[in-house]
Design a protein around this motif. Structure first.
Motif, PDB file in Angstrom:
ATOM      1  N   SER A  70       0.803  -1.225   0.000  1.00 60.73           N
ATOM      2  CA  SER A  70       0.000   0.000   0.000  1.00 60.73           C
ATOM      3  C   SER A  70       0.838   1.277   0.000  1.00 60.73           C
ATOM      4  CB  SER A  70      -0.940   0.001   1.214  1.00 60.73           C
ATOM      5  OG  SER A  70      -0.182  -0.174   2.391  1.00 60.73           O
ATOM      6  N   SER A  71       2.101   1.189   0.396  1.00 53.90           N
ATOM      7  CA  SER A  71       2.983   2.362   0.345  1.00 53.90           C
ATOM      8  C   SER A  71       4.428   1.888   0.518  1.00 53.90           C
ATOM      9  CB  SER A  71       2.648   3.367   1.462  1.00 53.90           C
ATOM     10  OG  SER A  71       3.023   2.849   2.721  1.00 53.90           O
ATOM     11  N   CYS A  72       5.336   2.775   0.217  1.00 52.95           N
ATOM     12  CA  CYS A  72       6.754   2.465   0.438  1.00 52.95           C
ATOM     13  C   CYS A  72       7.025   2.330   1.931  1.00 52.95           C
ATOM     14  CB  CYS A  72       7.600   3.578  -0.188  1.00 52.95           C
ATOM     15  SG  CYS A  72       9.355   3.464   0.122  1.00 52.95           S
ATOM     16  N   THR A  73       6.381   3.190   2.739  1.00 49.70           N
ATOM     17  CA  THR A  73       6.579   3.111   4.196  1.00 49.70           C
ATOM     18  C   THR A  73       6.197   1.724   4.694  1.00 49.70           C
ATOM     19  OG1 THR A  73       5.884   5.426   4.283  1.00 49.70           O
ATOM     20  CG2 THR A  73       6.066   4.284   6.383  1.00 49.70           C
ATOM     21  N   THR A  74       5.032   1.236   4.252  1.00 51.58           N
ATOM     22  CA  THR A  74       4.578  -0.100   4.671  1.00 51.58           C
ATOM     23  C   THR A  74       5.564  -1.163   4.204  1.00 51.58           C
ATOM     24  OG1 THR A  74       2.401   0.761   4.105  1.00 51.58           O
ATOM     25  CG2 THR A  74       2.492  -1.522   4.772  1.00 51.58           C
ATOM     26  N   THR A  95      17.192  12.215   4.336  1.00 49.24           N
ATOM     27  CA  THR A  95      16.154  11.420   3.685  1.00 49.24           C
ATOM     28  C   THR A  95      14.812  11.928   4.155  1.00 49.24           C
ATOM     29  OG1 THR A  95      15.314   9.162   3.340  1.00 49.24           O
ATOM     30  CG2 THR A  95      16.164   9.634   5.517  1.00 49.24           C
ATOM     31  N   PHE A  96      13.759  11.299   3.626  1.00 50.90           N
ATOM     32  CA  PHE A  96      12.408  11.601   4.079  1.00 50.90           C
ATOM     33  C   PHE A  96      12.158  10.827   5.380  1.00 50.90           C
ATOM     34  CE2 PHE A  96       7.722  10.891   3.683  1.00 50.90           C
ATOM     35  CZ  PHE A  96       7.345  12.217   3.731  1.00 50.90           C
ATOM     36  N   ALA A  97      11.334  11.403   6.253  1.00 54.90           N
ATOM     37  CA  ALA A  97      11.140  10.833   7.596  1.00 54.90           C
ATOM     38  C   ALA A  97      10.693   9.370   7.575  1.00 54.90           C
ATOM     39  CB  ALA A  97      10.106  11.668   8.343  1.00 54.90           C
ATOM     40  N   PHE A 162      17.490  -1.246   0.506  1.00 51.27           N
ATOM     41  CA  PHE A 162      17.507   0.059  -0.153  1.00 51.27           C
ATOM     42  C   PHE A 162      16.118   0.677  -0.113  1.00 51.27           C
ATOM     43  CE2 PHE A 162      21.372  -1.713  -2.033  1.00 51.27           C
ATOM     44  CZ  PHE A 162      22.236  -0.644  -1.851  1.00 51.27           C
ATOM     45  N   ASP A 163      16.052   1.890   0.403  1.00 49.96           N
ATOM     46  CA  ASP A 163      14.849   2.703   0.248  1.00 49.96           C
ATOM     47  C   ASP A 163      14.958   3.307  -1.146  1.00 49.96           C
ATOM     48  OD1 ASP A 163      13.095   4.848   0.066  1.00 49.96           O
ATOM     49  OD2 ASP A 163      13.262   5.386   2.176  1.00 49.96           O
ATOM     50  N   ALA A 164      14.203   2.714  -2.075  1.00 44.40           N
ATOM     51  CA  ALA A 164      14.259   3.130  -3.483  1.00 44.40           C
ATOM     52  C   ALA A 164      13.007   3.925  -3.837  1.00 44.40           C
ATOM     53  CB  ALA A 164      14.399   1.898  -4.380  1.00 44.40           C
ATOM     54  N   ALA A 165      12.467   4.657  -2.837  1.00 42.52           N
ATOM     55  CA  ALA A 165      11.243   5.431  -3.054  1.00 42.52           C
ATOM     56  C   ALA A 165      11.337   6.259  -4.334  1.00 42.52           C
ATOM     57  CB  ALA A 165      10.979   6.339  -1.858  1.00 42.52           C
ATOM     58  N   HIS A 166      12.539   6.804  -4.602  1.00 45.61           N
ATOM     59  CA  HIS A 166      12.721   7.704  -5.754  1.00 45.61           C
ATOM     60  C   HIS A 166      13.329   6.995  -6.957  1.00 45.61           C
ATOM     61  CE1 HIS A 166      13.614  10.902  -2.384  1.00 45.61           C
ATOM     62  NE2 HIS A 166      12.409  10.406  -2.320  1.00 45.61           N
ATOM     63  N   GLY A 167      13.545   5.677  -6.841  1.00 49.15           N
ATOM     64  CA  GLY A 167      14.501   5.031  -7.736  1.00 49.15           C
ATOM     65  C   GLY A 167      13.975   4.474  -9.043  1.00 49.15           C
ATOM     66  N   PHE A 190      10.122   0.674  -3.460  1.00 50.62           N
ATOM     67  CA  PHE A 190       9.782   1.842  -4.287  1.00 50.62           C
ATOM     68  C   PHE A 190       8.470   2.460  -3.807  1.00 50.62           C
ATOM     69  CE2 PHE A 190      12.452  -0.955  -6.728  1.00 50.62           C
ATOM     70  CZ  PHE A 190      13.266  -0.123  -7.487  1.00 50.62           C
ATOM     71  N   SER A 191       8.318   3.753  -4.053  1.00 53.06           N
ATOM     72  CA  SER A 191       7.068   4.445  -3.709  1.00 53.06           C
ATOM     73  C   SER A 191       6.319   4.808  -4.983  1.00 53.06           C
ATOM     74  CB  SER A 191       7.386   5.728  -2.930  1.00 53.06           C
ATOM     75  OG  SER A 191       6.224   6.532  -2.805  1.00 53.06           O
ATOM     76  N   LEU A 192       4.984   4.795  -4.907  1.00 51.38           N
ATOM     77  CA  LEU A 192       4.160   5.116  -6.078  1.00 51.38           C
ATOM     78  C   LEU A 192       3.277   6.344  -5.844  1.00 51.38           C
ATOM     79  CD1 LEU A 192       2.940   1.468  -6.987  1.00 51.38           C
ATOM     80  CD2 LEU A 192       4.822   2.746  -8.020  1.00 51.38           C
ATOM     81  N   THR A 193       3.691   7.238  -4.932  1.00 56.36           N
ATOM     82  CA  THR A 193       2.852   8.420  -4.681  1.00 56.36           C
ATOM     83  C   THR A 193       2.918   9.379  -5.877  1.00 56.36           C
ATOM     84  OG1 THR A 193       4.566   9.702  -3.579  1.00 56.36           O
ATOM     85  CG2 THR A 193       3.236   8.249  -2.171  1.00 56.36           C
ATOM     86  N   PRO A 194       2.032  10.369  -5.927  1.00 57.37           N
ATOM     87  CA  PRO A 194       1.920  11.188  -7.144  1.00 57.37           C
ATOM     88  C   PRO A 194       3.167  11.976  -7.530  1.00 57.37           C
ATOM     89  CG  PRO A 194      -0.015  11.456  -5.755  1.00 57.37           C
ATOM     90  CD  PRO A 194       0.969  10.656  -4.959  1.00 57.37           C
ATOM     91  N   THR A 195       4.075  12.245  -6.590  1.00 61.11           N
ATOM     92  CA  THR A 195       5.268  13.011  -6.981  1.00 61.11           C
ATOM     93  C   THR A 195       6.357  12.109  -7.570  1.00 61.11           C
ATOM     94  OG1 THR A 195       6.249  12.769  -4.788  1.00 61.11           O
ATOM     95  CG2 THR A 195       4.923  14.752  -5.166  1.00 61.11           C
ATOM     96  N   LYS A 196       6.133  10.796  -7.571  1.00 61.79           N
ATOM     97  CA  LYS A 196       7.175   9.884  -8.043  1.00 61.79           C
ATOM     98  C   LYS A 196       7.119   9.737  -9.565  1.00 61.79           C
ATOM     99  CE  LYS A 196       8.252   9.217  -3.731  1.00 61.79           C
ATOM    100  NZ  LYS A 196       7.160   9.903  -3.041  1.00 61.79           N
ATOM    101  N   VAL A 197       8.248   9.323 -10.145  1.00 65.27           N
ATOM    102  CA  VAL A 197       8.325   9.200 -11.604  1.00 65.27           C
ATOM    103  C   VAL A 197       7.366   8.103 -12.089  1.00 65.27           C
ATOM    104  CG1 VAL A 197       9.864   8.929 -13.569  1.00 65.27           C
ATOM    105  CG2 VAL A 197      10.746   9.894 -11.441  1.00 65.27           C
TER     106      VAL A 197
HETATM  107  C1  LIG Z   1      13.029   8.597   0.608  1.00 64.20           C
HETATM  108  C2  LIG Z   1      11.594   8.229   0.880  1.00 64.20           C
HETATM  109  N1  LIG Z   1      11.327   7.106   1.550  1.00 64.20           N
HETATM  110  C3  LIG Z   1      10.073   6.719   1.807  1.00 64.20           C
HETATM  111  C4  LIG Z   1       8.998   7.469   1.391  1.00 64.20           C
HETATM  112  C5  LIG Z   1       7.616   7.053   1.736  1.00 64.20           C
HETATM  113  O1  LIG Z   1       6.882   6.678   0.604  1.00 64.20           O
HETATM  114  P1  LIG Z   1       5.331   6.423   0.720  1.00 64.20           P
HETATM  115  O2  LIG Z   1       4.672   7.753   0.816  1.00 64.20           O
HETATM  116  O3  LIG Z   1       4.982   5.663  -0.518  1.00 64.20           O
HETATM  117  O4  LIG Z   1       5.116   5.603   1.949  1.00 64.20           O
HETATM  118  C6  LIG Z   1       9.216   8.651   0.677  1.00 64.20           C
HETATM  119  C7  LIG Z   1       8.085   9.476   0.210  1.00 64.20           C
HETATM  120  O5  LIG Z   1       8.221  10.395  -0.543  1.00 64.20           O
HETATM  121  C8  LIG Z   1      10.543   9.051   0.421  1.00 64.20           C
HETATM  122  O6  LIG Z   1      10.810  10.206  -0.215  1.00 64.20           O
END
Ligand SMILES: Cc1ncc(COP(=O)(O)O)c(C=O)c1O
Length: 394
Positions: A70-74, A95-97, A162-167, A190-197
């Motif tokens: 459901s998200s990269c965080t999860t 990095t992002f929190a 690897f946190d590949a949220a942006h990758g 990887f993350s699929l939120t709207p700001t991602k590629v």
């Molecule tokens: C480096 C990084 N890790 C993790 C996340 C979390 O991704 P998500 O919002 O899909 O949980 C983000 C979100 O932008 C991010 O920038």
């Protein structure tokens, strides 16, 4: 247009605000068709479209397993849970929190580390102290030095995630070829939120070559329930809906052209801003390709006014910006209970960053205008600084 920046009476470079990030929507009708198919089949989550997304990801990233979540965080949370470790997990503070939060949600201690002054990523040289795992981040889509980090993790005998949220769409130069991110460490997320590629509106993708780990994450995203309602461990509802998967599946067909365009945007920014005094850039490792999820510049003293004054002046020009990652995570209130560590490179970056607009269909003319606005602010930095101090004294 006068030569004065808008913040001191010039004409703004943009009439209405240039967005910082915008999702690209090349084939809405295909997305709609897939969503209609899901709606009429009644299979709305974790169904055939999600499977297709997982298969496409595995094939495109050249890995054995992809588990959509459901998200990269999860996804990060599940991977760390599956490691069954105790103690401290090393991660960059730049990095992002969410990278740190996934560690804390597992009852583990984040050990914040400094980053490389050139790539802004974790490197073997910035890892110190005892850790039971490492989470490295491909910051803004710039690939980490994956092989050297893998060697370090092997020598420390700790897992590397690897946190590949942006990758998505980034490439690593390895063994005379280019390889997509996704297959390094024990897992990448990887993350699929709207700001991602590569976006699915929301969602995440866990990629790994470890079959047992993939199976564990499949259980974790379904409460830990393999289907017999006898849960094996406390999982979560971390499934991806087929409606989100539809958006990401179609986006995969456009990933390459999106990243190519973002590389053109980044090249143009560099070309136009390279000789502006006091402006610095993030470097991409030799032969690698960034996804350019973000394009961030640094503003140092030579610019002539502060980073905050530049941000304010760009706002007047109609340019939306962000300050990724300021403050860096080790200085967040959420982590104030941890012993404070000095991270000089991270803290200097945090004081200097401005992320500029970048999207997969951002017109190059707009890039030219943003660069012009920055140059004009720098050329009038003394006036901008004085006007800003006078305003704050009032
Ligand atoms: C480096 C990084 N890790 C993790 C996340 C979390 O991704 P998500 O919002 O899909 O949980 C983000 C979100 O932008 C991010 O920038």
């Amino acid at each position: 247009m006068t030569d004065l920046p808008a913040t001191v009476g010039g004409t703004p470079v943009f009439d209405s605000q240039l967005p910082f990030a915008l999702p690209t929507n090349e084939d809405q009708s295909r997305v709609e068709k897939l969503i209609e198919g899901s709606l009429s089949s009644g299979r709305l989550t974790d169904g055939p479209v999600t499977r297709a997304l997982e298969e496409t990801t595995a094939e495109r990233f050249g890995i054995d397993h992809c588990v959509a979540v459901s998200s990269c965080t999860t996804g990060l949370l599940f991977v760390l849970q599956a490691l069954r470790i105790d103690g401290a997990v090393g991660l960059p503070s730049f990095t992002f929190a969410a990278t740190a939060h996934a560690i804390r949600w597992n009852g583990l201690e984040p050990r914040f580390l400094d980053c490389d002054a050139s790539t802004w990523c974790l490197t073997p040289e910035t890892v110190e102290g005892p850790v039971s795992a490492l989470v490295a981040v491909h910051v803004s889509g710039v690939p980490c030095d994956v092989r050297r980090l893998e060697e370090l993790a092997a020598s420390l005998q700790v897992p590397l995630v690897f946190d590949a949220a942006h990758g998505a769409g980034a490439l690593v130069s390895i063994d005379d070829g280019l390889r997509p991110l996704g297959g390094f460490g024990i897992a990448e997320v990887f993350s699929l939120t709207p700001t991602k590629v590569l976006s699915g509106a929301e969602g995440g993708l866990v990629t790994t070559n470890d079959a047992a780990l993939a199976e564990e994450i499949r259980l974790a995203r379904n409460y830990g329930n393999p289907g017999d309602y006898d849960t094996r461990f406390p999982g979560l509802n971390g499934r991806l809906s087929d409606l989100h998967a539809a958006i990401a599946l179609v986006a995969f067909d456009y990933l390459e052209e999106r990243v190519e365009h973002r590389n053109r945007v980044a090249d143009r920014y560099r070309e136009l801003l390279g000789d502006v005094p006091g402006v610095g850039f993030q470097n991409v490792g030799s032969g690698d390709r960034s996804s350019y999820k973000d394009f961030t510049i640094l503003i140092d003293d030579e610019f002539g006014c502060t980073r905050e004054q530049v941000v304010g002046a760009l706002e007047h020009e109609g340019v939306a910006t962000r300050q990724y990652y300021s403050p860096p995570v080790h200085l967040h209130q959420a982590y104030a209970d941890l012993p404070l560590r000095k991270l000089p490179v991270t803290e200097a970056l945090g004081d200097q960053v401005i992320s500029l607009p970048i999207w997969s269909h951002l017109p190059l003319d707009d890039v030219d205008r943003v660069a012009y606005a920055i140059r004009r602010i720098q050329q009038n930095a003394g006036v901008v600084a004085r006007a800003s101090s006078e305003r704050s004294e009032r």
